[in-house]
Design an enzyme around this catalytic site. Structure first.
Site, mmCIF file in Angstrom:
data_model
loop_
_atom_site.group_PDB
_atom_site.id
_atom_site.type_symbol
_atom_site.label_atom_id
_atom_site.label_comp_id
_atom_site.label_asym_id
_atom_site.label_seq_id
_atom_site.Cartn_x
_atom_site.Cartn_y
_atom_site.Cartn_z
ATOM 1 N N HIS A 180 0.867 -1.174 0.000
ATOM 2 C CA HIS A 180 0.000 0.000 0.000
ATOM 3 C C HIS A 180 0.916 1.240 0.000
ATOM 4 O O HIS A 180 2.024 1.195 0.531
ATOM 5 C CB HIS A 180 -0.836 -0.050 1.280
ATOM 6 C CG HIS A 180 -1.936 0.952 1.386
ATOM 7 N ND1 HIS A 180 -1.706 2.282 1.650
ATOM 8 C CD2 HIS A 180 -3.289 0.815 1.306
ATOM 9 C CE1 HIS A 180 -2.875 2.919 1.713
ATOM 10 N NE2 HIS A 180 -3.846 2.051 1.500
ATOM 11 N N ASP A 219 3.048 -4.354 8.173
ATOM 12 C CA ASP A 219 1.821 -3.556 8.096
ATOM 13 C C ASP A 219 0.657 -4.542 8.233
ATOM 14 O O ASP A 219 0.338 -5.269 7.297
ATOM 15 C CB ASP A 219 1.775 -2.808 6.756
ATOM 16 C CG ASP A 219 0.442 -2.101 6.535
ATOM 17 O OD1 ASP A 219 -0.440 -2.171 7.412
ATOM 18 O OD2 ASP A 219 0.291 -1.475 5.464
ATOM 19 N N GLN A 276 -4.662 -5.090 7.334
ATOM 20 C CA GLN A 276 -5.663 -6.049 6.864
ATOM 21 C C GLN A 276 -5.646 -7.323 7.697
ATOM 22 O O GLN A 276 -6.697 -7.873 8.038
ATOM 23 C CB GLN A 276 -5.412 -6.401 5.381
ATOM 24 C CG GLN A 276 -5.532 -5.236 4.422
ATOM 25 C CD GLN A 276 -6.945 -4.689 4.317
ATOM 26 O OE1 GLN A 276 -7.908 -5.371 4.627
ATOM 27 N NE2 GLN A 276 -7.071 -3.446 3.897
ATOM 28 N N LYS A 307 -10.519 -0.404 10.405
ATOM 29 C CA LYS A 307 -10.755 -1.639 9.644
ATOM 30 C C LYS A 307 -11.140 -2.785 10.581
ATOM 31 O O LYS A 307 -11.670 -3.798 10.147
ATOM 32 C CB LYS A 307 -9.503 -2.016 8.846
ATOM 33 C CG LYS A 307 -9.121 -1.000 7.766
ATOM 34 C CD LYS A 307 -7.957 -1.514 6.940
ATOM 35 C CE LYS A 307 -7.231 -0.422 6.167
ATOM 36 N NZ LYS A 307 -8.028 0.217 5.126
ATOM 37 N N CYS A 324 -4.722 2.380 -3.718
ATOM 38 C CA CYS A 324 -3.526 2.946 -3.077
ATOM 39 C C CYS A 324 -2.330 2.015 -3.260
ATOM 40 O O CYS A 324 -1.512 1.860 -2.340
ATOM 41 C CB CYS A 324 -3.754 3.238 -1.598
ATOM 42 S SG CYS A 324 -4.999 4.501 -1.304
#
Lengths: 147, 416
Positions: B132, B210, B213, B236, B374
């Protein structure tokens, strides 16, 4: 499926088989419109006639059906116009979509009027007109690295 | 003796009752029931989160850490209890390793600025081709500011990181940090975090994941994957916007300079100089997002009560159901075929642009994302300018996947 009539047959046909797409080499002026939010891009080449009017417009459009159809209709409607007239035509179209105010928008463009209900898609239709204005006003065309 | 029948509940149906926790799922869009398949962009909020935030503002709110009054002390307690929750959620060895940020983007920027300021020209950061922009642009900015090198680990056509190539990229010992996604927001790829960490550590590099998600779909254990930094965002994870998390190993955080200056992050201040508070407060300048942090705490409680095992089983069954259903749609191509996929499916359709797909789905009440997500360099790597993306959450049903597939078939017929 398409209750508000955005995807009329005319739009889909234009997107599928554009009449005015083609190479831009030798154009009097070239311009480009990009939408960084989605990657759509329209490049426009304009050839002026002996009297300074717009003689021919060609486009190279990469994007959605709205973007492709709008580019092809722009290329058709701009021909025969004074340069300033074509710019005003595009601005009136943009104003219609953004504000709803119909300040003499060409009836052929009303096919895109349902975009008033799809704010996030308005740029798809105005991109080609931005590219045309860039081509006419001499703003340098951006060269896309991935093109 | 009567033996009660064994009832096998399909994992897809196992969380069906939880839909009632999400008031927004009762809404209609363009006269159709909302089918929300854009949870990877931001998930909807259960009433438990909504109420926790509202209750805090109604009954127990003041600024924290500094008030000498009851309301401030109680609010501080609630706020700090969320730090304990986060530490427990991801397996942090100490609560002080949990730093609250605005979102995952800010968390990565914090590491890029602060950890990055300790890097020297000649050192390098490695990312992957499927990051991303949030895990790409901060490292470009660091490179341009300090002269470090930015290296990019390739992915396979299926959408998995090429581990052999990653090994080669770190082999010269110049890499200070490997920063990669734990789950791709475009391809759904779940990356082999422990293997990546082992490769990084063997070359003397630290590793950041990261997890924006991943944390939505699976339990994170930062010890098991041997991470050095881990980031995620609250919105999220069924929590509010404006609150994210950076987790880092204590010895790293202690050595790193502050990111932003201001109140709350100091030990003492004179006109001549200031000294810094200990972690985590060193990295939490200014009044934090108090209400949003309380909301994140409620979201974590909500997930923990359901259990990650149930969430993961639901999602895996839903993906397994959705892939063949989508394959039945004429002209549809699912992007990527990673070894392990979370609840994210990107796709393209012959002769129909992703934006047209998204608009026509929306007219039928179905929300998906379309565009480059993104991740422009990934799109270029895949030879695409855009995709449509359906993403699943714990409230997603089989019927919603069916609605997606059948509407996509209609859209295809509309254009061809």
């Amino acid at each position: 499926m398409d209750q508000d009539g955005l995807y009329q047959q005319q739009v889909i046909e234009r997107a599928r088989t554009p009449v005015h797409a083609g190479p831009l080499e030798g154009a009097t002026g070239r311009g480009e419109g990009t939408n960084p939010m989605c990657g759509d891009r329209v490049r426009v080449g304009v050839w002026l006639d002996g009297e300074g009017r717009i003689g021919t417009v060609r486009h190279q459009a990469r994007g959605c059906a709205i973007c492709l159809a709008s580019a092809d209709m722009m290329a058709e409607l701009a021909v025969g116009q004074e340069q300033s007239g074509a710019v005003m035509m595009g601005r009136a179209f943009t104003a219609l979509l953004q504000t709803g105010q119909d300040d003499g928008v060409r009836p052929e463009l009303m096919v895109f009027a349902p975009l008033r209900q799809h704010r996030s898609r308005i740029r798809c239709a105005t991109l080609a007109w931005s590219a045309l204005e860039a081509a006419l006003t001499g703003a340098p065309a951006e060269d896309s690295k991935d093109g | 003796m009567d033996v009660p029948p064994v009832v096998m509940i399909d994992p897809i149906d196992s969380l069906r009752d939880r839909r009632a926790d999400f008031p927004i799922l009762g809404e209609t869009v363009h006269g159709r029931p909302l089918v929300f398949l854009d949870s990877a962009a931001s998930a909807q909020k259960p009433v438990q989160v909504i109420d926790a935030m509202g209750d805090a503002m109604r009954t127990q709110y003041a600024n924290i850490h500094r008030g000498l009054h009851w309301m401030s002390e109680r609010t501080t307690d609630v706020y700090e209890a969320v730090r304990d929750q986060v530490a427990g959620l991801i397996g942090a060895s100490a609560r002080e390793e949990v730093i609250f940020t605005r979102n995952s983007t800010e968390a990565i920027n914090l590491v890029a600025y602060s950890f990055g300021s300790m890097m020297r020209p000649g050192q390098a950061v490695v990312i992957s081709e499927m990051e991303h922009h949030a895990n790409l642009v901060p490292w470009q900015m660091l490179r341009d500011r300090t002269g470090i090198e930015l290296r990019v680990a390739p992915i396979t056509d299926d959408g998995d990181i090429e581990l052999d190539a990653l090994e080669r990229l770190v082999a010269d010992g110049k890499v200070a940090l490997v920063a990669v996604t734990h789950m791709s927001n475009v391809l759904g790829t779940v990356t082999p975090a422990r293997q990546i960490a082992d490769i990084a550590h063997a070359a003397g590099a630290r590793v950041l994941f990261d997890g924006s998600q991943f944390v939505v779909h699976r339990r994170v254990d930062v010890q098991a994957i041997d991470a050095d930094f881990y980031t995620f965002t609250g919105h999220k994870l069924y929590g509010p916007t404006g609150i994210g998390v950076l987790w880092g190993r204590r010895e790293l955080l202690d050595a790193m300079p502050p990111f932003m200056g201001g109140g709350d992050m100091i030990s003492s201040v004179t006109f001549e100089r200031s000294t810094w508070a200990n972690v985590p407060h060193k990295f939490e300048a200014g009044t934090p997002a108090i209400i949003e942090t309380i909301g994140l705490g409620a979201a974590i409680s909500y997930i923990e009560a359901i259990g990650y095992e149930a969430v993961a089983a639901h999602e895996a069954a839903l993906v397994e159901y959705a892939l063949p259903r989508l394959a039945e749609v004429p002209g549809l191509h699912v992007v990527g075929a990673p070894a392990e996929r979370g609840g994210v499916i990107s796709f393209t359709m012959d002769d129909v642009h992703p934006h047209d797909i998204a608009t026509l789905l929306d007219r039928n009440g179905i929300a998906v994302r379309a565009g480059h997500h993104c991740a422009e360099p990934l799109m270029r790597r895949l030879g695409l300018s855009a995709t449509a993306r359906a993403s699943f959450a714990l409230y997603t049903t089989r019927e919603e996947v069916d609605a997606l597939a059948s509407t996509l078939t209609q859209i295809r017929g509309f254009f061809v």
